[in-house]
Each structure stands twice: as structure tokens, then as C-alpha cells.
Write a protein that holds these residues in place. Structure first.
Motif, mmCIF file in Angstrom:
data_model
loop_
_atom_site.group_PDB
_atom_site.id
_atom_site.type_symbol
_atom_site.label_atom_id
_atom_site.label_comp_id
_atom_site.label_asym_id
_atom_site.label_seq_id
_atom_site.Cartn_x
_atom_site.Cartn_y
_atom_site.Cartn_z
ATOM 1 N N ARG A 308 97.950 92.943 16.337
ATOM 2 C CA ARG A 308 97.280 92.959 17.633
ATOM 3 C C ARG A 308 96.225 91.852 17.724
ATOM 4 O O ARG A 308 96.088 91.181 18.745
ATOM 5 C CB ARG A 308 96.612 94.312 17.854
ATOM 6 C CG ARG A 308 96.009 94.485 19.247
ATOM 7 C CD ARG A 308 95.031 95.646 19.261
ATOM 8 N NE ARG A 308 95.635 96.886 18.849
ATOM 9 C CZ ARG A 308 96.282 97.706 19.676
ATOM 10 N NH1 ARG A 308 96.419 97.395 20.941
ATOM 11 N NH2 ARG A 308 96.786 98.833 19.216
ATOM 12 N N SER A 312 97.787 86.879 20.092
ATOM 13 C CA SER A 312 97.347 85.876 21.080
ATOM 14 C C SER A 312 96.954 84.558 20.421
ATOM 15 O O SER A 312 97.416 83.484 20.848
ATOM 16 C CB SER A 312 96.192 86.433 21.908
ATOM 17 O OG SER A 312 96.634 87.506 22.715
ATOM 18 N N VAL A 322 99.452 81.725 26.013
ATOM 19 C CA VAL A 322 100.068 83.012 25.679
ATOM 20 C C VAL A 322 101.332 83.170 26.513
ATOM 21 O O VAL A 322 101.286 83.214 27.743
ATOM 22 C CB VAL A 322 99.095 84.176 25.949
ATOM 23 C CG1 VAL A 322 99.778 85.510 25.669
ATOM 24 C CG2 VAL A 322 97.839 84.031 25.091
ATOM 25 N N VAL A 324 104.160 85.481 25.538
ATOM 26 C CA VAL A 324 104.591 86.881 25.494
ATOM 27 C C VAL A 324 103.356 87.769 25.441
ATOM 28 O O VAL A 324 102.376 87.451 24.757
ATOM 29 C CB VAL A 324 105.496 87.147 24.273
ATOM 30 C CG1 VAL A 324 106.016 88.573 24.278
ATOM 31 C CG2 VAL A 324 106.661 86.155 24.247
ATOM 32 N N ASP A 325 103.409 88.862 26.183
ATOM 33 C CA ASP A 325 102.303 89.815 26.178
ATOM 34 C C ASP A 325 101.984 90.234 24.739
ATOM 35 O O ASP A 325 102.894 90.617 23.985
ATOM 36 C CB ASP A 325 102.690 91.043 27.003
ATOM 37 C CG ASP A 325 101.609 92.110 26.967
ATOM 38 O OD1 ASP A 325 100.477 91.822 27.370
ATOM 39 O OD2 ASP A 325 101.906 93.230 26.503
ATOM 40 N N PRO A 326 100.712 90.167 24.322
ATOM 41 C CA PRO A 326 100.363 90.472 22.923
ATOM 42 C C PRO A 326 100.810 91.853 22.468
ATOM 43 O O PRO A 326 101.248 92.027 21.330
ATOM 44 C CB PRO A 326 98.831 90.356 22.916
ATOM 45 C CG PRO A 326 98.511 89.438 24.043
ATOM 46 C CD PRO A 326 99.553 89.706 25.084
ATOM 47 N N GLU A 327 100.732 92.855 23.359
ATOM 48 C CA GLU A 327 101.145 94.202 22.982
ATOM 49 C C GLU A 327 102.646 94.257 22.715
ATOM 50 O O GLU A 327 103.097 94.864 21.743
ATOM 51 C CB GLU A 327 100.755 95.187 24.086
ATOM 52 C CG GLU A 327 101.055 96.638 23.769
ATOM 53 C CD GLU A 327 100.200 97.177 22.637
ATOM 54 O OE1 GLU A 327 100.603 98.195 22.043
ATOM 55 O OE2 GLU A 327 99.151 96.575 22.338
ATOM 56 N N SER A 328 103.438 93.617 23.567
ATOM 57 C CA SER A 328 104.893 93.594 23.370
ATOM 58 C C SER A 328 105.258 92.830 22.110
ATOM 59 O O SER A 328 106.127 93.254 21.336
ATOM 60 C CB SER A 328 105.580 92.958 24.587
ATOM 61 O OG SER A 328 105.284 93.672 25.768
#
Length: 363
Positions: A308, A312, A322, A324-328
Motif C-alpha cells: 500500500r 504509488s 499513477v 493504476v489505482d494503488p488499492e487495486s
């Protein structure tokens, strides 16, 4: 002959001395760990380690059911929820009760053990996939029950949850506050670390003793072949119920510690994904092996947080932004790591000698 005996004796003494030195070094390292982490990467990571210890206790409890007795339980998080809400109801303004922790913990353990028997009794004849489906339903029933038990009488406060939960307090000493001992400042996360570490060590000791006991051997016999175990005189009904009760007890204690540490509980903390995560800890570490389960729990509790915090910056360094979304991305990398580990080490990172021999014999 005498000289050979004396030399062997001296070697044994040196080995024992080396073992004790190793124990001392590990104890010193564990004692200094929160301060080292706090001064290098920040206090947030000490809090993450505290949660990792709670997960380790959860995984050790599930290992009794899945690893020792071979009973696939996908609703284990329900016991975690029952323990957390037991603490919340007995130590918060919800009912105006503020019982001491040394009274709440055994009450929570007893209540969750009762729930474990309630789950185990109707499922004694079920195995494999059918048992997994029933336990999964049990976990969801408990979560939905907690989510809707705010009317006509408000007991759990529904989806809002219960806040202002009392922390552990020893002799009026609040463990969530910063205190000084011998001129050294200990924050709340540091104090909880030592409490959780002590309880995890106690849980490990109990699990190791259970594994080597007559009950532990009966669990393993049921896991290997229930029909053969029953034919050898093992009361499979009582032994399986005991496995459910013992596993639920550790889950309830972990839930109570979670509630006191977090100061807030809600049904959202006890979803199915949490049960799957704890099961992954047991399988990845090595089912039936206490040390392996602890390693798996600590690894899977800390690794997602590492991903997590690096998702980023890693993308910005490689692509300048960024993408891709960091959570994904975190969950993608986490899943990929699990797949790779299970392909390379199908028995787990640190399997028990029995399961390792079984896989080698199969290959």
C-alpha cells in the motif's frame, strides 16, 4: 571410551549454551523492535505490527480447527466478531458497563467457546465443501445479526457500531496513553505491543502443548482419516466439538483485544474477506505447524501494508504518474505473490514434518 564421552558431553553443553544465547538475542530483539521501528519508519508501523500480532492469534486459533482437526472453517471471523462485541458491550457507554479487562477476557472466551460448540454441534456429520458452506453461512449470519440488532431494542448500535470502548487498564494505568518507565517513554502502541506479544507467546505455548497431547494426536488422526480414528476408539464427536470450542476461544480473545485497541467496532470489520485472509495465513504458513502459521500471519498482515505504501511511489518513479489505482495494484501484487508462493511451496512456507512427508510421498 571415557574421553569420547567427555567430548560428547562438552559438545552438548556448548549446543545448549548456543541455544540459550539464541533465545536471549531473540527476546532482546523483540523487546527493542517497537523502538527500532518507531525511530526508522514511524509509529504507524508499530501499530501495524500490533494488528499483525492480533492476526497471529487469530491464525493460531483457526489452525486448531483447520490445521490440526482438518475441519474447513470459512466463518471463523464470526468468533472474532463475538469476542469484539462482547468486550464492546461490557466496556463502553453502550450499556453503561465498564468492567475490568481481567473479567471481560474470560467472559469473552467463554461466550465464543459456546458459539464454537453451537457451530460444531449441527455440523458433526459434514465434511469438506459442505462444512465450508455451512461455516461460511454461520459467519454471515453473525455479521448480519450484529448489523441489524439495533431495533426494537438497541443492543449493537447496528451499522453505526460501538465507539468509546475502554482500553486495557492495569491498576489505573491506561495502555492507550504515553507513560514513562525508568526514564523511557512508552506510547500506547508500544504498551499494547508488549501485551499482545505476551498473549501470542502464551497462545503459541498452549498450541504446542495441545499438539503434543493426547487431544492433539486425536485431532490429527481425525484429519488424516476420520473413519479409521473412530474405529480406533476416538470419540470423534467430542474431539471435533473441542476443536471448534478451542479455536473459537482464541478468536474471541483476539476479538476482545482488537476492540480494546481500536476503541471502536462495527460489522464492517468482520466481513467474509477477513475469514479468507486468516485462512490464507494458515495455508500459506503451513497448516498444522504452529511456527509456520505465525510466520504466515505476520507476513500476510504486514505485506499488504508495505504494498500500500509503495504502490504509488513505484508507479511515479517508473512512469512519472499513477496509472493504476494503488488499492487495486496492491491487491493484484498481493494475489500474485500468494500464487507464486503456493506454486513453489505447495505445503506452505514452513510446513509441518508430517505434511511435508505426505507431499513428498505423493510426488
Amino acid at each position: 571410551m571415557t574421553g569420547h564421552f567427555i567430548s560428547r558431553l562438552s559438545i552438548l553443553k556448548r549446543d545448549r549454551r548456543a541455544v540459550w544465547v539464541g533465545y536471549v538475542l531473540v527476546a532482546v530483539g523483540l523487546a527493542l523492535l517497537p523502538f527500532v521501528v518507531d525511530n526508522t519508519v514511524g509509529r504507524t508501523w508499530v501499530r501495524i505490527i500490533d494488528f499483525a500480532l492480533i492476526y497471529a492469534m487469530l491464525a493460531l486459533g483457526l489452525n486448531i480447527v483447520v490445521g490440526f482437526a482438518g475441519l474447513l472453517d470459512l466463518g471463523y471471523i464470526a468468533f472474532y466478531a463475538v469476542g469484539a462485541y462482547t468486550w464492546a458491550l461490557l466496556a463502553s457507554p453502550q450499556f453503561g458497563l465498564h468492567l475490568p479487562f481481567w473479567l471481560i477476557l474470560p467472559i469473552g472466551a467463554g461466550v465464543t467457546a459456546l458459539f464454537g460448540v453451537m457451530l460444531g454441534a449441527p455440523t458433526l456429520r459434514l465434511r469438506g465443501d459442505y462444512l465450508a458452506i455451512v461455516t461460511l453461512g454461520f459467519g454471515e449470519i453473525i455479521r448480519i445479526f450484529l448489523n441489524n440488532l439495533d431495533h426494537p431494542i438497541n443492543i449493537t448500535n447496528g451499522p453505526i457500531g460501538i465507539n468509546r470502548i475502554d482500553p486495557i487498564s492495569v491498576g489505573g494505568l491506561d495502555l492507550t496513553r504515553t507513560h514513562q518507565f525508568f526514564g523511557i517513554e512508552f506510547s500506547g502502541t508500544h504498551l499494547y505491543y508488549y501485551v499482545l506479544l505476551g498473549l501470542v507467546m502464551l497462545t503459541i505455548f498452549i498450541c504446542v502443548r495441545l499438539e503434543d497431547s493426547r487431544i492433539g494426536r486425536a485431532w490429527i488422526a481425525i484429519r488424516e482419516d476420520e473413519v479409521a480414528a473412530q474405529s480406533m476408539g476416538i470419540n470423534t464427536r467430542n474431539v471435533k466439538l473441542l476443536a471448534f470450542a478451542m479455536g473459537a476461544t482464541f478468536g474471541g480473545v483476539a476479538g476482545g483485544l482488537f476492540a480494546s485497541f481500536q476503541g471502536f467496532v462495527s460489522p464492517e470489520s468482520f466481513v467474509l474477506l477477513e475469514s479468507i485472509m486468516v485462512l490464507c495465513m494458515v495455508v500459506l504458513g503451513g497448516m498444522g505447524h504452529v511456527s509456520g502459521v505465525v510466520v504466515g500471519a505476520l507476513l500476510l498482515a504486514v505485506l499488504p501494508e508495505v504494498l500500500r505504501s509503495t504502490a504509488s511511489p513505484m508507479q511515479e518513479q517508473l512512469f512519472g504518474k499513477v496509472i493504476v489505482d494503488p488499492e487495486s495494484l496492491r491487491m493484484l501484487l498481493f494475489g500474485l505473490a500468494l500464487i507464486l508462493v503456493m506454486l513453489i511451496r505447495p505445503t506452505g512456507l514452513w510446513p509441518s514434518p508430517i505434511r511435508k512427508r505426505e507431499f513428498e510421498r505423493t510426488d
